[in-house]
Design a protein around this motif. Sequence first.
Motif, PDB file in Angstrom:
ATOM      1  N   LEU A  12       0.757  -1.215  -0.018  1.00  0.00           N
ATOM      2  CA  LEU A  12      -0.102  -0.232  -0.043  1.00  0.00           C
ATOM      3  C   LEU A  12       0.796   1.420  -0.057  1.00  0.00           C
ATOM      4  O   LEU A  12       0.409   2.164  -0.242  1.00  0.00           O
ATOM      5  CB  LEU A  12      -0.863  -0.047   1.223  1.00  0.00           C
ATOM      6  CG  LEU A  12      -2.081  -1.098   1.395  1.00  0.00           C
ATOM      7  CD1 LEU A  12      -2.671  -1.087   2.708  1.00  0.00           C
ATOM      8  CD2 LEU A  12      -3.007  -0.963  -0.032  1.00  0.00           C
ATOM      9  N   TYR A  53      -1.658   2.289  -5.326  1.00  0.00           N
ATOM     10  CA  TYR A  53      -2.601   1.650  -4.267  1.00  0.00           C
ATOM     11  C   TYR A  53      -3.163   2.725  -3.340  1.00  0.00           C
ATOM     12  O   TYR A  53      -4.378   2.845  -2.815  1.00  0.00           O
ATOM     13  CB  TYR A  53      -2.328   0.322  -3.571  1.00  0.00           C
ATOM     14  CG  TYR A  53      -1.872  -0.493  -4.689  1.00  0.00           C
ATOM     15  CD1 TYR A  53      -3.224  -0.876  -5.420  1.00  0.00           C
ATOM     16  CD2 TYR A  53      -0.990  -1.399  -4.702  1.00  0.00           C
ATOM     17  CE1 TYR A  53      -2.973  -1.828  -6.510  1.00  0.00           C
ATOM     18  CE2 TYR A  53      -0.682  -2.253  -5.752  1.00  0.00           C
ATOM     19  CZ  TYR A  53      -1.833  -2.737  -6.747  1.00  0.00           C
ATOM     20  OH  TYR A  53      -1.623  -3.619  -7.710  1.00  0.00           O
ATOM     21  N   ILE A  57      -6.726   4.623  -2.123  1.00  0.00           N
ATOM     22  CA  ILE A  57      -7.478   4.673  -0.911  1.00  0.00           C
ATOM     23  C   ILE A  57      -7.925   6.082  -0.561  1.00  0.00           C
ATOM     24  O   ILE A  57      -8.875   6.480  -0.196  1.00  0.00           O
ATOM     25  CB  ILE A  57      -6.207   4.209   0.323  1.00  0.00           C
ATOM     26  CG1 ILE A  57      -6.104   2.511   0.070  1.00  0.00           C
ATOM     27  CG2 ILE A  57      -6.996   4.261   1.488  1.00  0.00           C
ATOM     28  CD1 ILE A  57      -7.366   1.644   0.704  1.00  0.00           C
ATOM     29  N   THR A 225     -14.832   1.649   0.185  1.00  0.00           N
ATOM     30  CA  THR A 225     -14.816  -0.235  -0.009  1.00  0.00           C
ATOM     31  C   THR A 225     -14.527  -0.500  -1.378  1.00  0.00           C
ATOM     32  O   THR A 225     -13.922  -1.616  -1.599  1.00  0.00           O
ATOM     33  CB  THR A 225     -16.564  -0.329   0.438  1.00  0.00           C
ATOM     34  OG1 THR A 225     -16.677   0.161   1.739  1.00  0.00           O
ATOM     35  CG2 THR A 225     -16.605  -1.975   0.698  1.00  0.00           C
ATOM     36  N   GLN A 227     -12.746   0.572  -3.694  1.00  0.00           N
ATOM     37  CA  GLN A 227     -11.129   0.836  -3.870  1.00  0.00           C
ATOM     38  C   GLN A 227     -10.448  -0.200  -3.130  1.00  0.00           C
ATOM     39  O   GLN A 227      -9.499  -0.777  -3.645  1.00  0.00           O
ATOM     40  CB  GLN A 227     -10.616   2.029  -3.457  1.00  0.00           C
ATOM     41  CG  GLN A 227     -11.178   3.378  -4.047  1.00  0.00           C
ATOM     42  CD  GLN A 227     -10.588   3.464  -5.632  1.00  0.00           C
ATOM     43  OE1 GLN A 227     -10.057   2.614  -6.087  1.00  0.00           O
ATOM     44  NE2 GLN A 227     -10.567   4.480  -6.338  1.00  0.00           N
ATOM     45  N   SER A 228     -10.971  -0.326  -1.759  1.00  0.00           N
ATOM     46  CA  SER A 228     -10.229  -1.614  -0.993  1.00  0.00           C
ATOM     47  C   SER A 228     -10.596  -2.807  -1.821  1.00  0.00           C
ATOM     48  O   SER A 228      -9.407  -3.618  -1.937  1.00  0.00           O
ATOM     49  CB  SER A 228     -10.974  -1.527   0.325  1.00  0.00           C
ATOM     50  OG  SER A 228     -10.847  -0.334   0.845  1.00  0.00           O
ATOM     51  N   ARG A 229     -11.684  -3.165  -2.307  1.00  0.00           N
ATOM     52  CA  ARG A 229     -11.770  -4.236  -2.815  1.00  0.00           C
ATOM     53  C   ARG A 229     -10.875  -4.552  -4.006  1.00  0.00           C
ATOM     54  O   ARG A 229     -10.635  -5.827  -4.723  1.00  0.00           O
ATOM     55  CB  ARG A 229     -13.402  -4.315  -3.197  1.00  0.00           C
ATOM     56  CG  ARG A 229     -13.926  -5.916  -3.330  1.00  0.00           C
ATOM     57  CD  ARG A 229     -15.499  -5.853  -3.523  1.00  0.00           C
ATOM     58  NE  ARG A 229     -15.807  -5.297  -4.836  1.00  0.00           N
ATOM     59  CZ  ARG A 229     -16.507  -5.652  -5.863  1.00  0.00           C
ATOM     60  NH1 ARG A 229     -17.207  -6.885  -5.407  1.00  0.00           N
ATOM     61  NH2 ARG A 229     -16.949  -5.144  -6.650  1.00  0.00           N
ATOM     62  N   ALA A 241      -5.956  -4.410   2.702  1.00  0.00           N
ATOM     63  CA  ALA A 241      -6.863  -3.561   2.007  1.00  0.00           C
ATOM     64  C   ALA A 241      -7.978  -3.273   2.934  1.00  0.00           C
ATOM     65  O   ALA A 241      -8.373  -2.248   3.040  1.00  0.00           O
ATOM     66  CB  ALA A 241      -7.279  -4.264   0.814  1.00  0.00           C
ATOM     67  N   PHE A 242      -8.643  -4.478   3.415  1.00  0.00           N
ATOM     68  CA  PHE A 242      -9.760  -4.087   4.017  1.00  0.00           C
ATOM     69  C   PHE A 242      -9.499  -3.374   5.657  1.00  0.00           C
ATOM     70  O   PHE A 242     -10.457  -2.987   6.118  1.00  0.00           O
ATOM     71  CB  PHE A 242     -10.777  -5.299   4.294  1.00  0.00           C
ATOM     72  CG  PHE A 242     -11.664  -5.786   2.721  1.00  0.00           C
ATOM     73  CD1 PHE A 242     -12.578  -4.719   2.568  1.00  0.00           C
ATOM     74  CD2 PHE A 242     -11.163  -6.518   2.134  1.00  0.00           C
ATOM     75  CE1 PHE A 242     -12.968  -4.737   1.288  1.00  0.00           C
ATOM     76  CE2 PHE A 242     -11.560  -6.745   0.833  1.00  0.00           C
ATOM     77  CZ  PHE A 242     -12.553  -6.008   0.475  1.00  0.00           C
ATOM     78  N   ALA A 245      -9.606  -0.172   5.176  1.00  0.00           N
ATOM     79  CA  ALA A 245     -10.956   0.596   5.160  1.00  0.00           C
ATOM     80  C   ALA A 245     -11.560   0.590   6.517  1.00  0.00           C
ATOM     81  O   ALA A 245     -12.243   1.572   6.856  1.00  0.00           O
ATOM     82  CB  ALA A 245     -11.596  -0.447   4.085  1.00  0.00           C
TER      83      ALA A 245
END
Lengths: 278, 242
Positions: A12, A53, A57, A225, A227-229, A241-242, A245
């Motif tokens: 990230l 990335y 976010i 959400t 973008q995280s996915r 990622a999550f 978030a």
Amino acid sequence: MEMKYNWDWSVLLCRLPEDDPTGTSETTFGGTTATAGGAAQTFDTGADCAQPYLDWIVSGLGWTVVVACCAWVITISLGSVIGVSRTVNQPMVRAIATTYVEIFRNIPLLVQMFIWFFVVPELLPEDAGRWVKRELPLPEYWTAIVCLGMYHASRTAEQVRAGIESIPLGQTHAGLATGLTRVQVYRYILLPVSYRIIIPPLTSDFMGIFKNSSVALTIGVMELTAQSRQIAEYTFNIFEAFTVATVLYMMVTLIVVTVMRVVEAKVRIPGTIAMGGG
Amino acid sequence: MIEVENVSKWFGDFQVLDDCSTQVDKGQVVVVCGPSGSGKSTLVKCVNGLEPFQEGIITVNGVSVGAEDTNLPKLRSQIGMVFQNFELFPHMTVLENICLSQMKVLKREKDEAEERGMKLLDRVDLIDQAAKHPAHLSGGQAQRVAIARALAMDPIAMLFDEPTSALDPEMINEVLDVMVTLAQEGMTMMVITHEMGFAKQVADRVVFMDEGRIEDDAGKDEFFGEPRGGRARLFLSKILTH
């Protein structure tokens, strides 16, 4: 049993080289570029930082805040009008307001999102429908804002109504007796008092808008959400990622709670239990 | 000043006012008494249009309260009203309570409204309470603020709906004193109260109500001398024994 998962936060944190184009830009926020379209060209660089990335976010968070705040403006103004309408003497006005509340709070938010995005443009007059589908910039964002705003307005309306109905009739009489019109009684007495009473549920609902804005990903809004996915799909670093978030959602809602606490303390009515009286 | 002619009112099937007629002349003080549920509060609220009525005519200063084309807010702004539970606005300071309608109805400038407000607070002996919120006042103080709020509109008449019924005994007199002074200055007043001492001191007439009807409407001396209605005598004997 130990879980096998290789945490890698560096995914990230890395950035693309300045001169590396990231393909066509579809969704931008605050000058950063986030895209799904450029993936094919850049994926074979093999590096973890195949895509910016972190920018995704940031962009997602930005859209979450923008969508939620715009929706909240609709919620508080429309919700107040509907809530007041449910307390007035005209049966017709009350009936319309009640119908609004029952429709918008009884249909699941996800279904409402789809109806606004896929069905409503078809029901509009031809020209208007074409404008929404072809010419309106960022239609999914506008749709999400309107949908969220109107859904939450039904809840806010009920809170406003409860607030107004909790005020003794004598207050209305006292206002009217000095020559205020009914509109003025609402403006200067009933609404200022009821807003103060309902700050706690209003706070919950404001936080609810932030959380429910994630539903907008189903119609293509690239919020937090979504973008995280997308990052999870690109990197397989699902947990990172999550986790990001989750932490960001909690930070945003904590800010909301803190701000509303300050507001609540500032406007508190002396003599209420909240002031330590009673 | 206030004429009530053959007024009847129903809540659904229940008749709360039954053919009521009385009047308050300019400068007169009329005390309305009677058991609870007799309709006295409803009658007074009909006078400034807070309660609608189905039959009869009420005129204030020549204006018919029940007529469709009557500007009720304007009429009400000329009639001060004081309530049993004070009904000060809890989110405003004492001074703001007194200034609100001066500014929003009479369109007075803030300075002017505050000046008038402070004068009235001085008059009810509460000038040092101007910045407080109603919750920090005693009942007697709150009711005096409510009287000041009504007077700020420069009313031509005042209605009192049991102004001392919610007060502790030691605070009743501070409110009655203000009302007596008002009466002596020639204010037209319609007062629901069971304070017969007040009635004996300043009332011109006493109206006795029971079950929605005006049972007795007589000059003060006549009323306290020998009430004509049996119920009025019974009522008086009940509230005067202690």
